[in-house]
Design a protein around this motif. Structure first.
Motif, PDB file in Angstrom:
ATOM      1  N   THR A  80      66.600 -22.160  87.427  1.00  0.00           N
ATOM      2  CA  THR A  80      67.975 -22.179  86.153  1.00  0.00           C
ATOM      3  C   THR A  80      67.304 -22.220  85.033  1.00  0.00           C
ATOM      4  OG1 THR A  80      69.455 -23.552  87.218  1.00  0.00           O
ATOM      5  CG2 THR A  80      69.458 -21.151  87.928  1.00  0.00           C
ATOM      6  N   ARG A  87      71.197 -13.976  82.233  1.00  0.00           N
ATOM      7  CA  ARG A  87      72.155 -14.133  82.278  1.00  0.00           C
ATOM      8  C   ARG A  87      72.513 -14.527  84.419  1.00  0.00           C
ATOM      9  NH1 ARG A  87      76.615 -12.068  80.440  1.00  0.00           N
ATOM     10  NH2 ARG A  87      75.283 -10.194  79.151  1.00  0.00           N
ATOM     11  N   TRP A  88      71.309 -14.209  84.912  1.00  0.00           N
ATOM     12  CA  TRP A  88      71.532 -14.561  86.311  1.00  0.00           C
ATOM     13  C   TRP A  88      71.249 -16.178  86.678  1.00  0.00           C
ATOM     14  CZ3 TRP A  88      67.855 -17.754  88.768  1.00  0.00           C
ATOM     15  CH2 TRP A  88      66.480 -17.265  87.278  1.00  0.00           C
ATOM     16  N   THR A  91      74.814 -17.052  85.639  1.00  0.00           N
ATOM     17  CA  THR A  91      75.640 -17.551  86.504  1.00  0.00           C
ATOM     18  C   THR A  91      75.507 -18.052  87.633  1.00  0.00           C
ATOM     19  OG1 THR A  91      75.788 -15.049  86.151  1.00  0.00           O
ATOM     20  CG2 THR A  91      76.758 -15.888  87.853  1.00  0.00           C
ATOM     21  N   LEU A  92      74.159 -18.765  87.864  1.00  0.00           N
ATOM     22  CA  LEU A  92      73.813 -19.416  89.299  1.00  0.00           C
ATOM     23  C   LEU A  92      74.671 -21.307  89.477  1.00  0.00           C
ATOM     24  CD1 LEU A  92      70.771 -18.694  90.647  1.00  0.00           C
ATOM     25  CD2 LEU A  92      72.023 -18.287  91.760  1.00  0.00           C
ATOM     26  N   ASP A  93      74.079 -20.899  87.437  1.00  0.00           N
ATOM     27  CA  ASP A  93      74.366 -21.987  87.241  1.00  0.00           C
ATOM     28  C   ASP A  93      76.071 -23.149  87.557  1.00  0.00           C
ATOM     29  OD1 ASP A  93      72.153 -24.288  86.462  1.00  0.00           O
ATOM     30  OD2 ASP A  93      71.756 -23.084  84.726  1.00  0.00           O
ATOM     31  N   TYR A  94      76.857 -21.708  87.137  1.00  0.00           N
ATOM     32  CA  TYR A  94      77.915 -22.264  87.400  1.00  0.00           C
ATOM     33  C   TYR A  94      78.767 -21.948  88.898  1.00  0.00           C
ATOM     34  CZ  TYR A  94      79.458 -21.344  82.069  1.00  0.00           C
ATOM     35  OH  TYR A  94      80.226 -21.942  81.134  1.00  0.00           O
ATOM     36  N   ILE A  95      77.632 -20.746  89.278  1.00  0.00           N
ATOM     37  CA  ILE A  95      78.160 -21.026  91.197  1.00  0.00           C
ATOM     38  C   ILE A  95      78.213 -22.602  91.679  1.00  0.00           C
ATOM     39  CG2 ILE A  95      77.898 -20.023  93.521  1.00  0.00           C
ATOM     40  CD1 ILE A  95      77.489 -17.270  91.559  1.00  0.00           C
TER      41      ILE A  95
END
Length: 213
Positions: A80, A87-88, A91-95
């Motif tokens: 990532t 954008r994905w 988002t993955l970094d936050y998750i």
């Protein structure tokens, strides 16, 4: 008893993955060899993680679970980081921020449960916990920085990949081979310390370069 076919797949594909990681680590950064080696490493590690989880049906090993989660988190974070414009990826970094938090807390709680006795095992748990505490802090700083600039952070990418490679080596030393004179905690402490030194040094060599808009 583990399925011999799965064991063979685990050993062969996992070994190929580690070999790819080794090639990627020592090749010119950004070159085709580096990228291909990195993807071979990630692919091999994913197969090794899946097969390891399948082994858990017969013999649950907490450290093996930690290694699987850690490796998966580190590899996803590494990818990532260089796909930061997507954008994905953000988002993955936050998750995935939850993973280093769990990996920081779990060994710490396990160590505190055994207090006041402090053993070599406790030292290994401290090293594990501190490693992921650093990852938590680094991830938070990275996500805050993304709000200002979405410049690919090559140093962070290399840091995460080197740590993932370190956990692969740890798995081989800790679980894959049986050497009487190597203490089990030695297989955690030494690889992690060496891996962190190399990863941090690589991160320092590739600082973030802010691009003017």
């Amino acid at each position: 008893m583990h399925d011999p076919t799965i064991v063979m797949i685990h050993i062969i594909i996992g070994s190929i993955g580690l070999l790819g990681g080794f090639v990627s680590l020592f090749s010119t950064k950004g070159s085709k060899i580096h990228k291909n080696g990195g993807w071979i490493f990630i692919s091999g590690m994913i197969v090794a993680i899946i097969s390891t989880l399948m082994f858990m049906r017969d013999n649950f090993l907490p450290l093996a679970i930690i290694m699987c989660i850690a490796s998966f988190y580190l590899m996803v974070s590494a990818v990532t980081t260089i796909r930061v414009k997507s954008r994905w990826a953000i988002t993955l970094d936050y998750i995935f921020l939850i993973f280093p938090l769990v990996l920081f807390v779990f060994p710490l709680m396990n160590m505190m449960r055994n207090l006041p006795d402090f053993t070599f095992v406790s030292l290994g748990q401290i090293v594990l916990s501190l490693t992921f505490l650093y990852c938590v802090i680094d991830d938070v700083q990275y996500l805050r920085r993304l709000k200002k600039s979405q410049t690919p952070n090559i140093g962070r990418h290399l840091f995460k990949m080197i740590l993932a490679f370190t956990f692969g080596i740890m798995a081989v030393l800790r679980i894959g081979v049986k050497v009487d004179f190597i203490d089990l905690e030695f297989t955690v402490i030494v690889p992690l310390i060496v891996g962190m030194i190399i990863a941090l040094n690589m991160k320092r060599k590739f600082p973030i370069i802010e691009l003017s808009s």
